[in-house]
Design a protein around this motif. Structure first.
Motif, PDB file in Angstrom:
ATOM      1  N   MET A  29       0.825  -1.204   0.000  1.00 46.90           N
ATOM      2  CA  MET A  29       0.000   0.000   0.000  1.00 46.90           C
ATOM      3  C   MET A  29       0.863   1.260   0.000  1.00 46.90           C
ATOM      4  N   VAL A  30       1.948   1.230   0.769  1.00 45.02           N
ATOM      5  CA  VAL A  30       2.854   2.385   0.777  1.00 45.02           C
ATOM      6  C   VAL A  30       3.448   2.593  -0.611  1.00 45.02           C
ATOM      7  N   GLU A  31       3.838   1.508  -1.265  1.00 45.03           N
ATOM      8  CA  GLU A  31       4.392   1.622  -2.621  1.00 45.03           C
ATOM      9  C   GLU A  31       3.373   2.208  -3.580  1.00 45.03           C
ATOM     10  N   ALA A  32       2.110   1.812  -3.424  1.00 43.73           N
ATOM     11  CA  ALA A  32       1.066   2.360  -4.295  1.00 43.73           C
ATOM     12  C   ALA A  32       0.903   3.856  -4.072  1.00 43.73           C
ATOM     13  N   LEU A  33       0.935   4.292  -2.817  1.00 41.21           N
ATOM     14  CA  LEU A  33       0.786   5.711  -2.508  1.00 41.21           C
ATOM     15  C   LEU A  33       1.985   6.520  -2.967  1.00 41.21           C
ATOM     16  N   GLU A  34       3.171   5.908  -2.967  1.00 43.93           N
ATOM     17  CA  GLU A  34       4.390   6.637  -3.330  1.00 43.93           C
ATOM     18  C   GLU A  34       4.716   6.542  -4.816  1.00 43.93           C
ATOM     19  N   SER A  35       3.928   5.792  -5.559  1.00 45.11           N
ATOM     20  CA  SER A  35       4.181   5.666  -6.993  1.00 45.11           C
ATOM     21  C   SER A  35       4.086   7.030  -7.672  1.00 45.11           C
ATOM     22  N   PRO A  36       4.995   7.315  -8.615  1.00 46.12           N
ATOM     23  CA  PRO A  36       4.928   8.610  -9.311  1.00 46.12           C
ATOM     24  C   PRO A  36       3.645   8.783 -10.121  1.00 46.12           C
ATOM     25  N   HIS A  37       2.935   7.684 -10.353  1.00 44.25           N
ATOM     26  CA  HIS A  37       1.683   7.760 -11.124  1.00 44.25           C
ATOM     27  C   HIS A  37       0.456   7.728 -10.225  1.00 44.25           C
ATOM     28  N   ALA A  38       0.664   7.812  -8.897  1.00 44.48           N
ATOM     29  CA  ALA A  38      -0.450   7.624  -7.973  1.00 44.48           C
ATOM     30  C   ALA A  38      -1.417   8.807  -7.954  1.00 44.48           C
ATOM     31  N   ASN A  39      -0.927  10.008  -8.194  1.00 44.29           N
ATOM     32  CA  ASN A  39      -1.775  11.198  -8.197  1.00 44.29           C
ATOM     33  C   ASN A  39      -2.493  11.367  -6.855  1.00 44.29           C
ATOM     34  N   VAL A  40      -1.724  11.217  -5.752  1.00 44.68           N
ATOM     35  CA  VAL A  40      -2.293  11.419  -4.423  1.00 44.68           C
ATOM     36  C   VAL A  40      -1.457  12.447  -3.686  1.00 44.68           C
ATOM     37  N   THR A  41      -2.097  13.111  -2.741  1.00 44.35           N
ATOM     38  CA  THR A  41      -1.411  14.144  -1.960  1.00 44.35           C
ATOM     39  C   THR A  41      -1.302  13.765  -0.492  1.00 44.35           C
ATOM     40  N   VAL A  42      -1.744  12.549  -0.136  1.00 51.21           N
ATOM     41  CA  VAL A  42      -1.706  12.115   1.252  1.00 51.21           C
ATOM     42  C   VAL A  42      -0.677  10.993   1.397  1.00 51.21           C
ATOM     43  N   THR A  43       0.081  11.036   2.477  1.00 47.76           N
ATOM     44  CA  THR A  43       1.084  10.006   2.741  1.00 47.76           C
ATOM     45  C   THR A  43       0.512   8.932   3.664  1.00 47.76           C
ATOM     46  N   MET A  44       1.209   7.821   3.777  1.00 47.51           N
ATOM     47  CA  MET A  44       0.765   6.775   4.697  1.00 47.51           C
ATOM     48  C   MET A  44       0.771   7.278   6.131  1.00 47.51           C
ATOM     49  N   ALA A  45       1.755   8.098   6.487  1.00 51.96           N
ATOM     50  CA  ALA A  45       1.801   8.632   7.848  1.00 51.96           C
ATOM     51  C   ALA A  45       0.589   9.509   8.126  1.00 51.96           C
ATOM     52  N   GLU A  46       0.172  10.319   7.142  1.00 55.18           N
ATOM     53  CA  GLU A  46      -1.014  11.158   7.321  1.00 55.18           C
ATOM     54  C   GLU A  46      -2.281  10.320   7.393  1.00 55.18           C
ATOM     55  N   LEU A  47      -2.356   9.264   6.577  1.00 52.32           N
ATOM     56  CA  LEU A  47      -3.503   8.365   6.659  1.00 52.32           C
ATOM     57  C   LEU A  47      -3.576   7.705   8.032  1.00 52.32           C
ATOM     58  N   ALA A  48      -2.423   7.348   8.576  1.00 58.24           N
ATOM     59  CA  ALA A  48      -2.400   6.721   9.896  1.00 58.24           C
ATOM     60  C   ALA A  48      -3.012   7.643  10.943  1.00 58.24           C
ATOM     61  N   LEU A  49      -2.659   8.917  10.894  1.00 57.95           N
ATOM     62  CA  LEU A  49      -3.217   9.867  11.854  1.00 57.95           C
ATOM     63  C   LEU A  49      -4.713  10.054  11.616  1.00 57.95           C
ATOM     64  N   ALA A  50      -5.118  10.112  10.361  1.00 53.10           N
ATOM     65  CA  ALA A  50      -6.522  10.355  10.027  1.00 53.10           C
ATOM     66  C   ALA A  50      -7.419   9.191  10.417  1.00 53.10           C
ATOM     67  N   ALA A  72     -11.178   6.897   0.033  1.00 49.84           N
ATOM     68  CA  ALA A  72      -9.957   6.178  -0.311  1.00 49.84           C
ATOM     69  C   ALA A  72      -9.140   6.939  -1.338  1.00 49.84           C
ATOM     70  N   PRO A  73      -7.829   7.044  -1.154  1.00 54.37           N
ATOM     71  CA  PRO A  73      -6.986   7.599  -2.215  1.00 54.37           C
ATOM     72  C   PRO A  73      -7.111   6.735  -3.472  1.00 54.37           C
ATOM     73  N   PRO A  74      -7.065   7.324  -4.639  1.00 56.57           N
ATOM     74  CA  PRO A  74      -7.250   6.541  -5.872  1.00 56.57           C
ATOM     75  C   PRO A  74      -6.198   5.462  -6.076  1.00 56.57           C
ATOM     76  N   ALA A  75      -5.048   5.567  -5.422  1.00 60.16           N
ATOM     77  CA  ALA A  75      -3.994   4.570  -5.611  1.00 60.16           C
ATOM     78  C   ALA A  75      -4.309   3.240  -4.930  1.00 60.16           C
ATOM     79  N   LEU A  76      -5.257   3.239  -3.995  1.00 59.68           N
ATOM     80  CA  LEU A  76      -5.579   2.017  -3.255  1.00 59.68           C
ATOM     81  C   LEU A  76      -6.877   1.418  -3.771  1.00 59.68           C
ATOM     82  N   ASN A  77      -6.878   0.097  -3.956  1.00 56.17           N
ATOM     83  CA  ASN A  77      -8.114  -0.557  -4.377  1.00 56.17           C
ATOM     84  C   ASN A  77      -9.043  -0.724  -3.175  1.00 56.17           C
ATOM     85  N   PRO A  78     -10.302  -1.077  -3.374  1.00 61.35           N
ATOM     86  CA  PRO A  78     -11.250  -1.154  -2.251  1.00 61.35           C
ATOM     87  C   PRO A  78     -10.821  -2.105  -1.142  1.00 61.35           C
ATOM     88  N   ASP A  79     -10.238  -3.261  -1.491  1.00 60.33           N
ATOM     89  CA  ASP A  79      -9.806  -4.201  -0.459  1.00 60.33           C
ATOM     90  C   ASP A  79      -8.662  -3.620   0.373  1.00 60.33           C
TER      91      ASP A  79
END
Length: 455
Positions: A29-50, A72-79
């Motif tokens: 999941m971290v790799e998906a969020l950090e992918s250059p093609h992920a188009n997300v502005t939230v990090t795993m650390a921020e998701l953890a706090l949220a 859900a950030p678009p980089a993560l699938n529903p599961d």
């Protein structure tokens, strides 16, 4: 009891059909969020706090109110998103490749502090070290405050997963506390990785992969996570942990949700609580080695009725397994070696169980055989007089590595003395001294001749 504390005293995760509750799932999941093609502005650390990783009053006082993330950030699938929402409660846990169980809340809270110290967000001005505050100091202080009022245990217990290859359900093996083993592991990892990020910020996926290893069956050697107790002890030594628990108690004293816990606690008792909490945590999680329970390595049931030992014992008998002849260097390999030895001892030797009291892997862990309380079948004629400790491997011509030798000599045996299982004047002997055998091998025998207690 304060309502939010009631929910925190449980660390049993419900099974689902989602991806396994393994650190590898988190890293994906971290790799998906950090992918250059992920188009997300939230990090795993921020998701953890949220999503609840910083839900306690002290953690929020240090890190501030969590960001608002409701979809859900678009980089993560529903599961992945559903699994993440379940795992990012403070006490939810995952299985790490080294066989340890890690609570994600304190781990990712520590990482959040490290990122902020590296310039990726504000650090609030507080009379505490934020890294220790959000990982272990609040949990320790609160746990020992509750124990003072008669509310449960202070530390532990450990637990076991239903399936180490596809973990879903984690069940505690005793009464819960605010600092079960998984939270202790997550807190120590949070301190270590947060400290690392503060000094050398790198991609989080790489940090986690390097620290935990890439898979459950790797034979590439011990991952850094298996050294967490030693490395945390370096950062938390010289009174650091006691100082931070005391500072956190003083923060909790002025917070509305927790100040009632300290209403009748004077300054001297406050100091005493911090001293006791830091001392007991250090003794259990830094000075004693981690012991992998039977349910984690897949032990068969004991055959017959085990005979209790009369503690404390006076002796330790050192063995090598000879077969398996190769040291095991991963959780998967060591667990497999344990199962193979138990099958041989039960099916071929006709014994009730694996013979050894404890078995030592070269992965940094001690494995429970018959354990602290039951008579083994390791040293004929002397099984009720001492513990039988076997090193996995053939050490006729070579030695276990330095860290594996120290795991018994410097950690397991002193821990057994402190906990009342072994007499302070215990003796150490090699198996060959007690019977007709070459065990524990010539090289290992020459090594134990240098140990305290050898006779």
């Amino acid at each position: 009891m304060i309502p939010w504390l009631l929910a925190a005293l449980s660390l049993c995760t419900p099974g689902t059909g989602l991806p396994p509750r393994h650190m590898d799932s988190v890293i994906h999941m971290v790799e998906a969020l950090e992918s250059p093609h992920a188009n997300v502005t939230v990090t795993m650390a921020e998701l953890a706090l949220a999503l609840g990783g910083c839900s306690t009053p002290g953690c929020r006082a240090v890190l501030g109110e969590p960001p608002n993330v409701t979809t859900a950030p678009p980089a993560l699938n529903p599961d992945q998103w559903q699994l993440l929402t379940q795992l990012l409660h403070r006490d939810a846990a995952v299985l790490a490749p080294d066989g340890s169980t890690v609570a994600l809340g304190p781990l990712l809270a520590g990482i959040a502090v490290g990122l902020r110290r590296a310039g990726e967000g504000p650090i609030l001005d507080a009379p505490v070290d934020p890294l220790f505050a959000v990982t272990i100091a609040e949990a320790l202080g609160t746990s020992f405050l509750l124990a003072r009022r008669g509310h449960g245990a202070t530390l532990g217990p450990g637990g076991c997963w239903d399936d180490v290859d596809h973990p879903q359900n984690y069940t505690l093996m005793g009464p819960p506390s605010l600092v079960p083993d998984a939270v202790a592991n997550g807190a120590m990892d949070g301190v270590l990785l947060g400290n690392r990020l503060a000094g050398d910020p790198i991609w989080l996926a790489k940090l986690l992969r390097d620290y935990y290893g890439t898979g459950n069956g790797t034979e590439e050697g011990r991952p850094p996570s298996s050294y967490r107790r030693r490395d945390f002890g370096v950062l938390a030594g010289a009174g650091k942990l006691e100082k931070e628990v005391l500072a956190m108690l003083r923060v909790l004293r002025v917070l509305p949700p927790t100040r009632e816990l300290l209403e009748d606690v004077g300054a001297e008792e406050e100091v005493a609580i911090a001293q006791r909490a830091s001392r007991e945590f250090t003794e259990r999680y830094v000075e004693c080695p981690a012991i992998v329970p039977r349910c984690m390595w897949g032990a068969r049931p004991y055959r017959g009725t085990p005979k209790p030992l009369s503690l404390p014992l006076g002796s330790v008998y050192i063995h090598h397994t000879f077969s398996p002849g190769t040291p095991c260097r991963s959780f998967a390999a060591c667990a497999g070696a344990m199962r193979a030895m138990q099958r041989f001892h039960q099916d071929t030797r006709g014994w009730d169980d694996i013979g050894y009291s404890f078995v030592v892997g070269s992965d940094g862990y001690v494995y429970q055989g018959r354990g602290w309380h039951w008579v083994g079948a390791h040293t004929k004629g002397y099984n009720s007089r001492g513990y039988g400790v076997g090193y996995v491997g053939d050490f006729s011509a070579t030695l276990p590595d330095v860290d594996t030798i120290a795991l018994v000599r410097d950690e397991l045996l002193p821990c057994a003395v402190r906990t009342g299982r072994l007499r302070h004047n215990y003796t150490v002997r090699g198996h060959r001294q007690m019977g007709h055998t070459d065990c524990p091998g010539e090289s290992l025998f020459r090594e134990i001749e240098t140990w305290r207690g050898f006779v």
